[in-house]
Design an enzyme around this catalytic site. Sequence first.
Site, PDB file in Angstrom:
ATOM      1  N   ASP A  99      26.820 -49.518 -53.981  1.00 56.18           N
ATOM      2  CA  ASP A  99      26.942 -50.201 -55.284  1.00 56.18           C
ATOM      3  C   ASP A  99      27.712 -51.514 -55.158  1.00 56.18           C
ATOM      4  OD1 ASP A  99      25.820 -47.818 -56.158  1.00 56.18           O
ATOM      5  OD2 ASP A  99      27.702 -47.018 -56.917  1.00 56.18           O
ATOM      6  N   GLU A 124      20.272 -46.468 -64.360  1.00 58.10           N
ATOM      7  CA  GLU A 124      21.688 -46.833 -64.343  1.00 58.10           C
ATOM      8  C   GLU A 124      21.865 -48.177 -63.644  1.00 58.10           C
ATOM      9  OE1 GLU A 124      23.619 -43.759 -62.120  1.00 58.10           O
ATOM     10  OE2 GLU A 124      22.729 -44.348 -60.214  1.00 58.10           O
TER      11      GLU A 124
END
Length: 637
Positions: A168, A402
Amino acid sequence: MKFSKWPLLLIGFLALSGACSSESNEPDTEATTVSISAPTVANVTEDKANIIATITTNTPSAILKKGFCYDTQSNPTISNQTVEMSSAGLSLNLTLTALEPETKYYAKAFATVVNGNPVYSSEISFTTTARSETSELDNYTAPTYPDNYTNITDWSSRSQWNLANVHDPSVVLAEDGYYYMYQTDASYGNAHEAGGHFHGRRSKDLVNWEYLGGTMQSLPEWVIPKLNEIREAMGLSAVQPDTKSFGYWAPCVRKVRNGLYRMYYSIVCPGLLNGENTWSERAFIGMMENTDPANNAGWEDKGYVITNASDRGLNFNVKPDDWTNCYYKWNAIDPSYIIDKDGKHYLIYGSWHSGIAALEVDATTGKPLNVLPNPWGTEQDITSYGQLLVTRQMGNRWQASEGPEIIYNPNTGYYYLFVAYDALEVPYNTRVCRSQNLLGPYTGIDGTDLTRYGGEMLPVVTHPYKFSNSNGWVGIAHCAIFDDGNGNWYYASQGRLPKDIPGIHLSNAVMMGHVRSIKWTSTGWPVVMPERYGAVPTVAITEDELAGNWEHIDLAYSYGQQKASSTMTLSADHKVTDGSWKGATWNYDASNQRIIFSNGVEVCLQRETDWEASPRTHTIVYAGYTNSKTYWGKKKK
């Protein structure tokens, strides 16, 4: 032949020793002349030139130095750059080196003599050639760091990690010329646990990265008090969870202005709201600031920003695996941050539950522009917690989407919202949609209105894939999108090795940071290159390089499936002679480096590293869309 003549008088020394001798002390003078022919130049290349000239003199022994002087300004002298001939003789034949391509140079031959001024030839000029495309690519050295980094996973080896153990990522280009990358707390074997949270690294070239370590050393002091403040207001008892059990997820870093950088981050609280058969505990988004990211310890925590909001009042008695009836409307994780074209500041966040939300924040504080009410109530009660931007399925509380990342491209006039789809281990894939207004409506490439009606977001930007001679990559999503300030855009994410690779324990837990170039289609959609960025020289791609065999991948969405390549052949007469598009024709738009096929597909080209080659080298890759499919390709060597 034209000569320059300079007479020089050599005066002998008078030696004095005791009484003077009439034989040894008489002045001995001899006139010396030196002439140098006008130089000629040959074999001029991008960085070299061969120059020839001839010296004529009646006293060769009087010459001390000889050679050529040169400069980019007219009338060079020996105080400028010089190259000298050390061997005997009066014929000068020397090569000037380390020249700049496409540059005009001025040169003279010179000779220096005993007790005299330098003698120069007449001046000539020449211009070096353009940089050789072939030599630039031939001199390319590809990155050598291994994709399987399991032998350097220990914390003590972190200086060797480069892009190992990335998950991420968020990337920002700082004022000092470095790209800074920050990430979720995740690493092979949890090696990062020794060094704090939200780890950082930096690079000047996007290839070689210096590991910096954690930016947050411990759980912020505000988190547990804030958690219990909300619990008390909800009528729940206070808790004191183990600080090691919190999750530290998905930071987003942006440069706000010169001398100010903001990092929004997610803290996920452990446990359930009120024991068995109740929904999971909430998450928080907090914020840190730094004046100079080169000071990795200089991040100052600014505290709480927002938490999960529920439109179901205090009815949290939902089993934690009852996804359809999820208690929260918005999930306060995966922040993204943008300053829009009008100068307003927005926090974009959300994950899995109702979709992706936008919240305007104060430019000065980075906190919500308006005071937020209690994070529960009716749908109307919590409207100030965010406005829906996109949803995968209207009314579904378990979206399997997401990691929003939002950017604005002034060249196209659109905001682009990138979203991660599906489970992160293998199926993870990236989608993108766009809008001319930051708050929507956002549409996909197929025209689906994802704001007002929801739907499957297209196009697919990345997807599990596999070129030949490799294990390929899976889990490629939750991206960072950034540019270099010169119109070049990049995509960064983690990539995971597939499951059960022989010889690699828990191979799917190997997470390598991937940086890829973004190109823009003629209709203004971003395509991400199939091979990772390796700083290949940006040499223009010529049409004659396109004929031959390509590894072609139909990257259309298929849940959890690693899409493999097949051979497609382009002929020099503009036909597709083999592969899935056999029978089609192709044309090359050289000015925009795009191939247009007769089946309606347009692909963008880029020179990139061939990571599957042994040894690694450079190649040409492509990426393109239709309204329903994505295609990747790589030229075979």
